[in-house]
Design a protein around this motif. Structure first.
Motif, PDB file in Angstrom:
ATOM      1  N   ALA A  22      -1.053  -1.515 -12.046  1.00 44.57           N
ATOM      2  CA  ALA A  22      -0.853  -0.926 -10.647  1.00 44.57           C
ATOM      3  C   ALA A  22      -2.131   0.124 -10.636  1.00 44.57           C
ATOM      4  CB  ALA A  22       0.284  -0.420 -10.422  1.00 44.57           C
ATOM      5  N   ARG A  23      -2.851  -0.133  -9.349  1.00 46.10           N
ATOM      6  CA  ARG A  23      -3.952   0.800  -9.117  1.00 46.10           C
ATOM      7  C   ARG A  23      -3.884   1.420  -7.641  1.00 46.10           C
ATOM      8  NH1 ARG A  23      -8.735   0.624 -12.413  1.00 46.10           N
ATOM      9  NH2 ARG A  23      -8.672  -0.709 -13.885  1.00 46.10           N
ATOM     10  N   ASN A  24      -4.326   2.486  -7.453  1.00 44.73           N
ATOM     11  CA  ASN A  24      -4.381   2.947  -6.266  1.00 44.73           C
ATOM     12  C   ASN A  24      -5.623   2.437  -5.161  1.00 44.73           C
ATOM     13  OD1 ASN A  24      -2.262   5.238  -6.676  1.00 44.73           O
ATOM     14  ND2 ASN A  24      -3.554   6.196  -8.166  1.00 44.73           N
ATOM     15  N   ASN A  25      -5.461   2.949  -4.130  1.00 41.39           N
ATOM     16  CA  ASN A  25      -6.716   2.517  -3.090  1.00 41.39           C
ATOM     17  C   ASN A  25      -8.154   2.675  -3.506  1.00 41.39           C
ATOM     18  OD1 ASN A  25      -4.838   0.889  -1.562  1.00 41.39           O
ATOM     19  ND2 ASN A  25      -4.427   2.479   0.104  1.00 41.39           N
ATOM     20  N   ALA A  30      -2.456   3.859 -10.730  1.00 41.96           N
ATOM     21  CA  ALA A  30      -1.199   3.983 -10.099  1.00 41.96           C
ATOM     22  C   ALA A  30      -0.037   4.526 -11.141  1.00 41.96           C
ATOM     23  CB  ALA A  30      -0.653   3.142  -9.221  1.00 41.96           C
ATOM     24  N   GLU A  33       3.673   3.806 -10.159  1.00 42.78           N
ATOM     25  CA  GLU A  33       4.042   2.349  -9.904  1.00 42.78           C
ATOM     26  C   GLU A  33       3.957   1.602 -11.102  1.00 42.78           C
ATOM     27  OE1 GLU A  33       5.056   1.310  -6.889  1.00 42.78           O
ATOM     28  OE2 GLU A  33       5.004   3.204  -6.610  1.00 42.78           O
ATOM     29  N   GLN A 273       4.330  -1.628  -6.415  1.00 43.36           N
ATOM     30  CA  GLN A 273       3.252  -1.891  -5.530  1.00 43.36           C
ATOM     31  C   GLN A 273       2.247  -1.705  -6.428  1.00 43.36           C
ATOM     32  OE1 GLN A 273       3.325  -2.887  -2.705  1.00 43.36           O
ATOM     33  NE2 GLN A 273       5.848  -2.634  -2.575  1.00 43.36           N
ATOM     34  N   GLY A 275      -0.964  -2.428  -5.809  1.00 44.98           N
ATOM     35  CA  GLY A 275      -2.328  -2.037  -5.035  1.00 44.98           C
ATOM     36  C   GLY A 275      -3.323  -3.144  -5.224  1.00 44.98           C
TER      37      GLY A 275
END
Length: 307
Positions: A22-25, A30, A33, A273, A275
């Motif tokens: 998972a990564r942020n925008n 992330a 997550e 999520q 991402g």
């Protein structure tokens, strides 16, 4: 967290999950997550986490690798086995192996390079990577012509390779000349069925493989673990019944991209999520594909809750 040397029993004690990352925008990790996804899998008795292709580590820069390993160490709890991957190219793998030496992970998997490679060169490369790492590595065989079975046998015998993830896709997984040849050189106990639930029963029955990886286990850990238990108990009828539940999502993965579908399926099912994906990959597009993946993922998750 497991830090002692890898044994055959370690390979069998859990379905070997291969989760996305998972990564942020802004493409930073992330962590929350990723933690949610791990907790979901642990609730289904899955405790081995192999971060490789589905985590898109092919495109992770060396500059991110130490922070990534730091995060894995923070996310691990007692009983977890974290397996990071390095590579796929030789230079990147050697640089990452040097970094991984600073961490207590007992092994890393070397991602396979499709081009340009030669089998003899791969054998030499894997040996040198293991020497740089200072511990045995996991080899990942995904294509014919990548490495010769006899060379893999020598790497295992010499202690450079502790396990082999075997993932060459066949129309009929019960018929596989390369796997036959591999098992003439390597004990089946060291070979992992590496293509998820679809071929695992044939690999178990016809080749004696007793460990398997899964991506869809991220959606349905109880069900995937139940396949492992059914196989161990010799209940092939139950294993077949359970495997059928995974086929809609596996079909979508084969149709659109195993990595991209799994990455987005977790968010569509409400598990975690994940991402954006790193370039050069990309998240799913197209209403038909997204709707199909959402339906398959949510149906599998519901079956997992009923398990």
């Amino acid at each position: 967290m497991k830090t002692d040397p890898v044994t055959v029993d370690d390979l069998r004690r859990s379905v070997i999950s291969v989760p996305p990352l998972a990564r942020n925008n802004d493409l930073s990790f992330a962590e929350r997550e990723n933690e949610r996804l791990l907790a979901h899998m642990r609730a289904g008795n899955v405790t081995t986490f192999m971060y490789g292709g589905n985590a898109n580590l092919y495109h992770m820069g060396v500059s991110e690798f130490r922070p990534f390993l730091d995060m894995l160490a923070r996310l691990a709890v007692d009983g977890d086995w974290m397996i990071p991957s390095i590579g796929a190219d030789y230079g990147k793998a050697m640089d990452q192996a040097e970094i991984a030496r600073d961490f207590p992970f007992p092994t890393v998997m070397v991602l396979p390079q499709r081009f340009p490679v030669a089998p003899a060169g791969v054998a030499t490369g894997l040996r040198r990577i293991a020497e740089r790492y200072g511990r045995p590595i996991i080899a990942y065989v995904k294509d014919e012509g990548y490495i010769e079975p006899a060379d893999l046998g020598r790497l295992v015998a010499d202690g450079a390779v502790c396990a082999i993830k075997y993932a060459i896709v066949r129309d009929d997984p019960a018929k596989d000349a390369f796997l036959d040849a591999l098992l003439q050189n390597v004990d089946a106990a060291r070979v992992i069925s590496g293509i998820g639930e679809r071929p695992v029963i044939d690999h178990w029955k016809h080749f004696g493989l007793r460990a398997f990886t899964s991506g869809s286990v991220c959606v349905a850990p109880r069900l995937s673990n139940a396949i492992r238990v059914a196989l161990a108990n010799g209940d092939m009828v139950e294993a077949e019944k359970l495997r059928a539940l995974f086929i809609p999502l596996e079909d979508a993965r084969d149709r659109y991209s195993p990595m991209r579908v799994l990455h987005d399926a977790l968010g569509l099912a409400g598990i975690a999520q994940m991402g954006p994906m790193l370039p050069m990959s990309a998240n799913l597009t197209g209403e038909v594909a997204i709707d199909e993946v959402a339906k398959a993922a949510r149906g599998l998750l519901e079956a997992n809750r009923d398990a």
